[in-house]
Design an enzyme around this catalytic site. Structure first.
Site, PDB file in Angstrom:
ATOM      1  N   TRP A 164       0.817  -1.212   0.000  1.00 10.45           N
ATOM      2  CA  TRP A 164       0.000   0.000   0.000  1.00 10.45           C
ATOM      3  C   TRP A 164       0.855   1.268   0.000  1.00 10.45           C
ATOM      4  CZ3 TRP A 164      -4.196  -2.097  -1.421  1.00 10.45           C
ATOM      5  CH2 TRP A 164      -4.640  -3.305  -0.862  1.00 10.45           C
ATOM      6  N   GLU A 370      -3.252   6.372   6.564  1.00  8.10           N
ATOM      7  CA  GLU A 370      -2.654   7.009   7.753  1.00  8.10           C
ATOM      8  C   GLU A 370      -3.320   6.541   9.046  1.00  8.10           C
ATOM      9  OE1 GLU A 370      -0.027   8.875   7.495  1.00  8.10           O
ATOM     10  OE2 GLU A 370      -0.023   9.601   5.439  1.00  8.10           O
TER      11      GLU A 370
END
Length: 391
Positions: A164, A370
């Site tokens: 990712w 995040e």
């Protein structure tokens, strides 16, 4: 008074320099980002040339010291620049946020010699960075990462796979977290790895729902050798370095989310003012006006939240809880606002002829990157109540 189009965002900036910076950003966004966004996102084209233009304008190093080639701007200003970029094209706004995140470890924890050697090029606008923490089996549980760095002569040999990774395969440098010691968070170390290091390869980019212009790929480290001079911080300090970077990075995602939401609101305002049904504009119907009012209120609240957290950061105060709150609220707001924008456009909102559906698809990923919003709730709760008790 007749409707005159979507209302510009009013900014409260601390200096004339900051006001000029926002004006430059808006001009660049309207000239270089917005006109190309729909076509290039549909085709999955990564706008490296646009990011080079953004870098040449000094926007890739805004919150870092001027002595190393940065912009010397407070986070309060940097985040508003990020919001403007994301409102025009999220691929670019997120790209700037990820690059800023990738520079954080070296800027905050590198030695004086390391910063002098590497930061000017990293912040000068010609290079693009990426941040390598997640792995195929270590997403939210980042402390369980398996990529390993083993001492070899005067350097380290890296083996493993990262997943990712935004800018995976196109970045010029990677901030990489790898295991150098015991299991758990205390056995992780940070490294600065060149993008062209032998043994470093990228898989084919992921096929994503949105953000198709932003490459996201696995990275394979097959005996990648880096000199010990590229180790950032002390051995075993990497996880705390990563968490510090994520606190700041979450504010970047919050600002990007508000940018996307603001763009969706502008589209909904414009459409409902022009679309006539039952003999009058949609914007005349109270139920739809109230939807627009709720959307605008949530956006303003999100912006105030991320700016309040940024001001704490700028003042040197703890801001981890507020960063998690901002990331949680702003990305949830973006998802809700973009969904409502599609609804307000009706059938048109579901077509690619209008950008509302793209905003909706792009907003979804901001609730994941995040640290997922479930992780944000854990961070906030721990700040409030302390660690969970285990029976």
């Amino acid at each position: 008074m007749p409707y005159e189009g979507p209302h510009p965002v009013e900014r409260h900036l601390p200096t004339e320099e900051a006001r000029d910076l926002l004006a430059l950003t808006r001009e660049l966004a309207e000239r270089e980002l917005r006109p190309r966004a729909a076509e290039e996102e549909e085709a999955g084209i990564f706008p490296r040339d646009v990011l080079a233009t953004v870098g040449a304008a000094g926007l890739l190093g805004l919150p870092y010291p001027e002595e190393f080639g940065g912009g010397g701007q407070p986070y309060e200003v940097y985040l508003q620049v990020l919001e403007e970029l994301a409102a025009a094209r999220l691929t670019v706004g997120l790209g700037v946020s990820v690059h800023t995140l990738a520079c954080h470890a070296l800027a905050g924890f590198g030695s004086k010699e390391q910063r002098a050697e590497h930061l000017p090029a990293m912040l000068g606008g010609s290079l693009l960075g990426a941040y390598c923490l997640s792995e195929p089996a270590a997403g939210s549980d980042a402390a369980s990462l398996r990529t390993r760095a083993v001492r070899e002569g005067e350097g380290w040999r890296l083996e493993g796979t990262k997943a990712w990774i935004t800018h995976g395969g196109v970045a010029d440098f990677y901030t990489v977290l790898a295991r150098t010691g015991e299991e758990g968070p205390r056995g992780i170390t940070a490294f600065l790895v060149p993008g062209d290091a032998p043994g470093l390869t990228a898989a084919a980019p992921e096929r994503k729902m949105g953000l198709k212009g932003s490459p996201t790929a696995q990275l394979h480290f097959d005996g990648v050798v880096v000199d010990d001079a590229r180790r950032i911080g002390e051995e075993g300090q990497g996880f705390s370095i990563a968490l510090a970077a994520l606190d700041s990075g979450r504010l970047g995602i919050a600002a990007c989310a508000i940018g996307v939401a603001q763009a969706a609101l502008a589209e909904a305002e414009s459409f409902t003012a022009q679309r006539v049904q039952f003999g009058r504009p949609l914007a005349d119907f109270q139920g739809l006006r109230f939807m627009l009012a709720d959307m605008a209120t949530a956006i303003e609240a999100g912006r105030a939240l991320y700016l309040a957290a940024a001001r704490l950061r700028d003042a040197g105060e703890p801001f981890a809880k507020q960063a998690a709150m901002a990331k949680l609220f702003c990305t949830d707001t973006a998802m809700r606002v973009t969904t409502d924008a599609v609804q307000l456009l009706g059938g048109y909102g579901y077509t690619t002829d209008f950008p509302a559906e793209r905003y909706m698809r792009e907003a979804k990923v901001l609730q994941i990157v995040e640290g997922t919003n479930q992780i944000q709730r854990m961070v906030i709760a721990r700040q409030l109540m302390g660690p969970e008790t285990r029976g």
